[in-house]
Scaffold this motif. Structure first.
Motif, PDB file in Angstrom:
ATOM      1  N   LYS A  95      -3.918  11.881  -3.438  1.00 30.88           N
ATOM      2  CA  LYS A  95      -2.795  11.694  -4.350  1.00 30.88           C
ATOM      3  C   LYS A  95      -1.536  11.346  -3.561  1.00 30.88           C
ATOM      4  CE  LYS A  95      -4.718  14.957  -7.695  1.00 30.88           C
ATOM      5  NZ  LYS A  95      -4.577  16.294  -8.318  1.00 30.88           N
ATOM      6  N   VAL A  96      -0.712  10.456  -4.127  1.00 29.78           N
ATOM      7  CA  VAL A  96       0.501   9.990  -3.447  1.00 29.78           C
ATOM      8  C   VAL A  96       1.560  11.087  -3.467  1.00 29.78           C
ATOM      9  CG1 VAL A  96       2.346   8.274  -3.478  1.00 29.78           C
ATOM     10  CG2 VAL A  96       0.003   7.600  -4.071  1.00 29.78           C
ATOM     11  N   PHE A  97       2.108  11.420  -2.283  1.00 31.42           N
ATOM     12  CA  PHE A  97       3.169  12.424  -2.235  1.00 31.42           C
ATOM     13  C   PHE A  97       4.512  11.844  -1.800  1.00 31.42           C
ATOM     14  CE2 PHE A  97       1.210  12.804   2.014  1.00 31.42           C
ATOM     15  CZ  PHE A  97       2.317  12.796   2.851  1.00 31.42           C
ATOM     16  N   ASP A  98       4.531  10.572  -1.398  1.00 27.94           N
ATOM     17  CA  ASP A  98       5.785   9.882  -1.089  1.00 27.94           C
ATOM     18  C   ASP A  98       5.515   8.391  -1.177  1.00 27.94           C
ATOM     19  OD1 ASP A  98       8.639  10.753   0.352  1.00 27.94           O
ATOM     20  OD2 ASP A  98       8.044   8.696   0.779  1.00 27.94           O
ATOM     21  N   THR A  99       6.494   7.627  -1.658  1.00 32.19           N
ATOM     22  CA  THR A  99       6.251   6.202  -1.915  1.00 32.19           C
ATOM     23  C   THR A  99       6.913   5.261  -0.909  1.00 32.19           C
ATOM     24  OG1 THR A  99       8.122   6.093  -3.457  1.00 32.19           O
ATOM     25  CG2 THR A  99       5.950   6.607  -4.391  1.00 32.19           C
TER      26      THR A  99
ATOM     27  N   PHE B 296       0.826  -1.206   0.000  1.00 29.12           N
ATOM     28  CA  PHE B 296       0.000   0.000   0.000  1.00 29.12           C
ATOM     29  C   PHE B 296       0.860   1.256   0.000  1.00 29.12           C
ATOM     30  CE2 PHE B 296      -1.948  -3.334   2.648  1.00 29.12           C
ATOM     31  CZ  PHE B 296      -3.038  -3.658   1.837  1.00 29.12           C
ATOM     32  N   LEU B 297       0.333   2.302  -0.608  1.00 30.31           N
ATOM     33  CA  LEU B 297       0.934   3.628  -0.569  1.00 30.31           C
ATOM     34  C   LEU B 297       0.118   4.455   0.416  1.00 30.31           C
ATOM     35  CD1 LEU B 297       1.428   3.892  -4.407  1.00 30.31           C
ATOM     36  CD2 LEU B 297       3.251   3.621  -2.715  1.00 30.31           C
ATOM     37  N   THR B 298       0.737   4.838   1.517  1.00 30.11           N
ATOM     38  CA  THR B 298      -0.022   5.483   2.595  1.00 30.11           C
ATOM     39  C   THR B 298       0.204   6.980   2.695  1.00 30.11           C
ATOM     40  OG1 THR B 298       1.707   5.071   4.258  1.00 30.11           O
ATOM     41  CG2 THR B 298       0.048   3.350   3.953  1.00 30.11           C
ATOM     42  N   CYS B 299       1.183   7.511   1.985  1.00 32.30           N
ATOM     43  CA  CYS B 299       1.431   8.953   2.040  1.00 32.30           C
ATOM     44  C   CYS B 299       0.536   9.636   1.020  1.00 32.30           C
ATOM     45  CB  CYS B 299       2.902   9.257   1.780  1.00 32.30           C
ATOM     46  SG  CYS B 299       4.004   8.623   3.065  1.00 32.30           S
ATOM     47  N   LEU B 300      -0.647  10.023   1.460  1.00 28.33           N
ATOM     48  CA  LEU B 300      -1.683  10.562   0.585  1.00 28.33           C
ATOM     49  C   LEU B 300      -2.037  11.981   1.014  1.00 28.33           C
ATOM     50  CD1 LEU B 300      -4.029   7.423   0.553  1.00 28.33           C
ATOM     51  CD2 LEU B 300      -2.154   7.943  -1.013  1.00 28.33           C
ATOM     52  N   ASP B 301      -2.125  12.881   0.034  1.00 25.64           N
ATOM     53  CA  ASP B 301      -2.491  14.261   0.360  1.00 25.64           C
ATOM     54  C   ASP B 301      -4.001  14.366   0.556  1.00 25.64           C
ATOM     55  OD1 ASP B 301      -3.698  14.374  -2.149  1.00 25.64           O
ATOM     56  OD2 ASP B 301      -2.160  15.671  -3.034  1.00 25.64           O
ATOM     57  N   ARG B 302      -4.478  15.592   0.673  1.00 28.79           N
ATOM     58  CA  ARG B 302      -5.896  15.768   0.990  1.00 28.79           C
ATOM     59  C   ARG B 302      -6.805  15.107  -0.029  1.00 28.79           C
ATOM     60  NH1 ARG B 302      -9.506  21.375   1.482  1.00 28.79           N
ATOM     61  NH2 ARG B 302     -11.362  20.308   2.317  1.00 28.79           N
ATOM     62  N   GLU B 303      -6.418  15.133  -1.295  1.00 27.25           N
ATOM     63  CA  GLU B 303      -7.255  14.578  -2.351  1.00 27.25           C
ATOM     64  C   GLU B 303      -7.022  13.083  -2.564  1.00 27.25           C
ATOM     65  OE1 GLU B 303      -6.681  16.861  -5.873  1.00 27.25           O
ATOM     66  OE2 GLU B 303      -7.205  18.754  -4.909  1.00 27.25           O
TER      67      GLU B 303
ATOM     68  N   LYS C  36      -3.955  13.026   4.386  1.00 29.52           N
ATOM     69  CA  LYS C  36      -4.854  11.970   4.876  1.00 29.52           C
ATOM     70  C   LYS C  36      -4.078  10.726   5.313  1.00 29.52           C
ATOM     71  CE  LYS C  36      -8.343  14.538   4.094  1.00 29.52           C
ATOM     72  NZ  LYS C  36      -9.169  14.422   2.900  1.00 29.52           N
ATOM     73  N   GLY C  37      -2.812  10.644   4.916  1.00 34.08           N
ATOM     74  CA  GLY C  37      -1.964   9.537   5.334  1.00 34.08           C
ATOM     75  C   GLY C  37      -0.516   9.950   5.198  1.00 34.08           C
ATOM     76  N   GLY C  38       0.352   9.364   6.008  1.00 35.71           N
ATOM     77  CA  GLY C  38       1.768   9.725   5.973  1.00 35.71           C
ATOM     78  C   GLY C  38       2.614   8.671   6.650  1.00 35.71           C
ATOM     79  N   LYS C  39       3.572   9.116   7.431  1.00 38.20           N
ATOM     80  CA  LYS C  39       4.463   8.205   8.137  1.00 38.20           C
ATOM     81  C   LYS C  39       3.784   7.585   9.356  1.00 38.20           C
ATOM     82  CE  LYS C  39       9.117   8.097  10.204  1.00 38.20           C
ATOM     83  NZ  LYS C  39      10.347   8.888  10.453  1.00 38.20           N
ATOM     84  N   TRP C  40       2.828   8.317   9.937  1.00 41.05           N
ATOM     85  CA  TRP C  40       2.201   7.873  11.176  1.00 41.05           C
ATOM     86  C   TRP C  40       0.705   7.616  11.026  1.00 41.05           C
ATOM     87  CZ3 TRP C  40       6.231   6.700  13.859  1.00 41.05           C
ATOM     88  CH2 TRP C  40       7.389   7.485  13.773  1.00 41.05           C
ATOM     89  N   LYS C  41       0.068   8.289  10.101  1.00 37.48           N
ATOM     90  CA  LYS C  41      -1.377   8.123   9.903  1.00 37.48           C
ATOM     91  C   LYS C  41      -1.630   7.237   8.686  1.00 37.48           C
ATOM     92  CE  LYS C  41      -5.714  10.698   9.395  1.00 37.48           C
ATOM     93  NZ  LYS C  41      -6.287  10.001   8.228  1.00 37.48           N
TER      94      LYS C  41
END
Length: 399
Positions: A43-47, A34-41, A362-367
């Motif tokens: 979209k993936v901002f880090d893989t 899964f790609l969890t680093c997702l911006d508000r919309e 909406k998602g990142g390193k911790w969320k």
């Protein structure tokens, strides 16, 4: 109060908003996982792939398949994530890394035992969904590995100098209280009960401070207080989350006295951690009122409020304590006014002290895909139980 309407609110947000957001945006069809680093919309901002978030998402979709509806899409989503993690997620000794590249190459060593904790949860839930014994064996093997490291979770990656100021942390015994229930029949009953006994003792007798009515994040190895940054640290969210774990154990053991204690502690921590000026629950506090070490101490976080709602509802279900319901209404109002994103879906995670969105991700390193869906599910089902107690009619969607 119409508990059924409230239950529907949590159910609909889970099934029509949050889960579709992750299904649509977090898949990595090229590599798996899964790609969890997702911006508000979305979209993936880090893989980069953070291992505990990978396993949390596997757990989430497996749990929904097991407990809500046997949707093949959910199961397939979980299985492909698990297969990616089986192939790439751990070292030769079975210790799970902290993070990896998109392709699965290890980035950060397995210094954090919580990767292992969520691996055990995920494989256990997926075993229930598939009957694949390999997943069950992985869950048990990982759980035993966790127990072997319980006294020194970070092992050779421990940064502190040995023997000078040795502390034990609250997070692991807290998680073990929930993890052991997640593994269920995969574990020998004696091991389950002894693990629960140890976890309860740590949570309720060692880290809980009777004179203060709150839980500390760190204490000395003998359980005594350490008048230091770490020793004075309070994380209200951790204490509040742990209390619904304790209530689930108490329900399993038919122990109303333990439930009552957990309810009282829930209310004490919430009264202590609630921001009297701006509303919401503070992230970190110093038990002596001194300046916290954490610069983010006054932020309002999604998971803290979600876990609090679960504990309050479970407390109200078990005891009908009006304090639980009064606080639930207050926390529910704050949470739903500040965290859900009606425009792009899912929930914001990080607010400043005034309740304004601090980071729109909406998602990142911790969320990731965990606290929001798990909490929505728990609140939905607990509100249904409360409605049944009060003999409210069920709607068609609940039948």
């Amino acid at each position: 109060m119409n508990y059924t309407l409230l239950a529907n609110q949590y159910r609909d947000n889970l099934l029509n908003d949050v889960i579709p957001f992750w299904l649509k945006n977090s898949a990595d069809p090229e590599n798996g996982g899964f790609l969890t680093c997702l911006d508000r919309e979305g979209k993936v901002f880090d893989t980069d792939k953070f291992v505990w978030l990978q396993f949390r998402e596997i757990w989430c979709f497996s749990m929904l398949y097991n407990k809500v509806e046997q949707k093949q899409e959910w199961l397939d989503f979980a299985v492909q994530g698990a297969e990616f993690m089986k192939k790439h997620g751990s070292d030769a000794e079975g210790n799970f890394y902290f993070s990896m590249t998109r392709q699965g190459e290890p980035l950060i060593q397995p210094y954090n035992i919580f990767s292992d904790c969520f691996a055990a949860m995920a494989f256990a839930q997926l075993f229930k969904a598939t009957g694949n014994q390999e997943y069950g064996d992985l869950a048990v093997r990982t759980f035993n590995n966790i127990l072997s490291k319980r006294d020194n979770p970070k092992g050779k990656w421990l940064k502190s100098y040995p023997g000078t100021r040795e502390l034990q942390g609250f997070s692991l015994p807290m998680i073990l209280c929930n993890l052991v229930l997640e593994l269920g029949d995969l574990l020998d009953n004696d091991l389950t009960e002894s693990t629960i006994d140890h976890g309860l003792n740590q949570v309720m007798e060692v880290f809980y401070q009777k004179d203060l009515g709150i839980i500390l994040e760190n204490v000395r190895l003998d359980g005594s207080f350490s008048d230091t940054f770490d020793g004075r640290l309070v994380n209200p969210g951790h204490g509040l989350e742990s209390m619904w774990f304790v209530m689930d154990i108490a329900e399993r053991r038919s122990d109303p006295g333990l439930i009552r204690r957990a309810v009282d502690i829930t209310i004490n921590i919430l009264e202590y951690g609630w921001d009297k000026e701006f509303g919401g629950i503070l992230y970190f506090m110093d038990v002596k009122g001194k300046p916290p070490q954490q610069l983010e101490w006054d932020q309002k976080l999604w998971w803290v409020h979600m876990e609090t709602l679960i504990s309050l509802l479970k407390g109200y279900y078990h005891t009908h304590d009006q304090r639980c319901w009064d606080w639930f209404e207050k926390v529910h109002k704050y949470t739903w006014e500040h965290f859900p994103d009606p425009e792009h879906g899912e929930w914001f995670g990080y607010l400043n002290r005034r309740g304004e969105v601090l980071l729109p991700l909406k998602g990142g390193k911790w969320k990731g895909c965990f606290h929001v869906p798990r909490g929505l599910y728990q609140c939905w089902k607990t509100l249904e139980r409360i409605a049944e107690k009060n003999q409210e009619p069920r709607t068609k969607n609940q039948e």
